[in-house]
Structures are given as C-alpha cells and as structure tokens.
Design an enzyme around this catalytic site. Structure first.
Site, PDB file in Angstrom:
ATOM      1  N   GLU A  63      37.589  46.399  41.088  1.00 32.90           N
ATOM      2  CA  GLU A  63      36.382  46.035  41.831  1.00 32.90           C
ATOM      3  C   GLU A  63      35.890  47.248  42.603  1.00 32.90           C
ATOM      4  O   GLU A  63      36.685  47.954  43.233  1.00 32.90           O
ATOM      5  CB  GLU A  63      36.673  44.923  42.840  1.00 32.90           C
ATOM      6  CG  GLU A  63      37.064  43.595  42.238  1.00 32.90           C
ATOM      7  CD  GLU A  63      35.873  42.744  41.842  1.00 32.90           C
ATOM      8  OE1 GLU A  63      34.718  43.162  42.053  1.00 32.90           O
ATOM      9  OE2 GLU A  63      36.111  41.642  41.323  1.00 32.90           O
ATOM     10  N   HIS A  74      34.083  45.929  37.935  1.00 31.10           N
ATOM     11  CA  HIS A  74      33.322  44.877  38.596  1.00 31.10           C
ATOM     12  C   HIS A  74      32.656  45.448  39.850  1.00 31.10           C
ATOM     13  O   HIS A  74      32.958  46.554  40.268  1.00 31.10           O
ATOM     14  CB  HIS A  74      34.255  43.763  39.093  1.00 31.10           C
ATOM     15  CG  HIS A  74      35.113  43.137  38.071  1.00 31.10           C
ATOM     16  ND1 HIS A  74      34.800  41.937  37.485  1.00 31.10           N
ATOM     17  CD2 HIS A  74      36.307  43.518  37.538  1.00 31.10           C
ATOM     18  CE1 HIS A  74      35.766  41.592  36.644  1.00 31.10           C
ATOM     19  NE2 HIS A  74      36.687  42.540  36.655  1.00 31.10           N
ATOM     20  N   ASP A 115      27.579  42.443  36.693  1.00 33.90           N
ATOM     21  CA  ASP A 115      28.229  43.609  37.300  1.00 33.90           C
ATOM     22  C   ASP A 115      28.956  44.463  36.251  1.00 33.90           C
ATOM     23  O   ASP A 115      29.363  43.927  35.221  1.00 33.90           O
ATOM     24  CB  ASP A 115      29.177  43.169  38.424  1.00 33.90           C
ATOM     25  CG  ASP A 115      30.260  42.192  38.006  1.00 33.90           C
ATOM     26  OD1 ASP A 115      29.967  41.197  37.329  1.00 33.90           O
ATOM     27  OD2 ASP A 115      31.425  42.427  38.368  1.00 33.90           O
ATOM     28  N   HIS A 170      32.082  44.056  33.644  1.00 32.45           N
ATOM     29  CA  HIS A 170      32.233  42.603  33.607  1.00 32.45           C
ATOM     30  C   HIS A 170      31.140  41.990  32.743  1.00 32.45           C
ATOM     31  O   HIS A 170      31.368  41.025  32.014  1.00 32.45           O
ATOM     32  CB  HIS A 170      32.190  42.062  35.033  1.00 32.45           C
ATOM     33  CG  HIS A 170      32.765  40.696  35.189  1.00 32.45           C
ATOM     34  ND1 HIS A 170      32.715  40.033  36.386  1.00 32.45           N
ATOM     35  CD2 HIS A 170      33.387  39.858  34.338  1.00 32.45           C
ATOM     36  CE1 HIS A 170      33.284  38.846  36.253  1.00 32.45           C
ATOM     37  NE2 HIS A 170      33.706  38.715  35.016  1.00 32.45           N
TER      38      HIS A 170
END
Length: 166
Positions: free
Chosen positions: A106, A24, A152, A142
């Site tokens: 992330e 992400h 993303d 994602h």
C-alpha cells in the site's frame, strides 16, 4: 529488509508460491494523509466515530504486507510468508484469488494525488529486494487484478518511476 512491525490479525497461511506484487493506495479518511488511521484499520482498531467515512468501513477485515507512508517510512503488517488480505475478489492471467500468490504494498495516497519521491525510492528498494528473494514475474496495480472494482494505484501513479526489477 526490516521495517516497523505493526502486526495485523487479518492474514492466513500461504500455500502458493509468491510470484506477484500488487501495488495499492490508501488514505484515511479519503484524500487525507498522516496519523495512525491506516495502521488502526489494518489492526481492526479504527474508531468508527472518528470520521463519518470510518463507519462505512469498520466491518472490513483487510491488511497488506507493507505500507509506504508519504515520508517514505515503511510499516509491515503481515510477514511475506503469510497471505495478507489485500486483493479481494481478483483474477490475473487465468488465476483467481491473487492474495494466494502475491505480496500487497500500500502507498499512502489517492488516485489523483501525486506520490512522493520518497515513496518511489522506497518502493524501488523493496521491489529490488523482493525480486531477489522471490521469483516475481508480475508487478501490477490493484486495478489490473480487480478492474471492475478498483482503480488504485490510480492515474497519479507514475509507472515509469518503477525500475525494472525482473
């Protein structure tokens, strides 16, 4: 693997076997880097008055297993054995609810802003370790699991910089 621990309350017990990693991006406020806003967000402590955008997301209860900051520092919010709330409504290869069987990573970034060499370096180390620890079959964005909702890690993410880990 040991990382700075910043526990999030946004997780649940995992019951499925891990076989996927979802990549992400996040920046808070959008397209701005640095500070503690991402950590605050994943801990439900984001001040909605600190930036106008924050008022639009203050109701969300989300998390990720890891965050890789621009400088390569890594923060862990949820233990891998538990289910982080990163994928949302998702589907991949005939399976729904990708949180059930994935690890969410992330990257501090945005769809159209290049990621740093340190982020790719850390991501590759983490992916190598995860692939030794779990039977990882899929490393996806994602956007691959929620294409109607998410973009993303974005156009700026260079998949060719991800080493083959399987």
């Amino acid at each position: 693997m040991t990382f700075k621990q910043t526990p999030s309350p946004n997780f649940s017990k995992r019951t499925a076997k891990i076989d996927m990693v979802v990549i992400h991006n996040i920046s808070l406020p959008p397209n701005k880097f640095g500070g503690s806003y991402i950590e605050d967000f994943f801990q439900n402590q984001l001040d909605p008055t600190a930036h106008p955008y924050f008022a639009t997301i203050e109701h969300l209860k989300v998390s990720s297993h890891l965050l890789i900051k621009r400088n390569g520092a890594v923060v862990q919010f949820v233990q891998f054995a538990d289910k982080a709330w990163h994928a949302g409504v998702s589907h991949y290869r005939g399976r729904d609810n990708c949180n059930d069987f994935s690890i969410g990573i992330e990257l501090e970034g945005a769809d159209d802003i290049a990621y740093t060499a340190m982020q790719y370096q850390q991501l590759n180390k983490i992916l190598a370790d995860l692939c030794k620890q779990y039977p990882i079959k899929y490393i996806v964005g994602h956007n691959d699991i929620a294409p109607d909702r998410k973009t993303d890690p974005g156009r700026a993410f260079d998949w060719s910089k991800i080493n083959e880990h399987r």
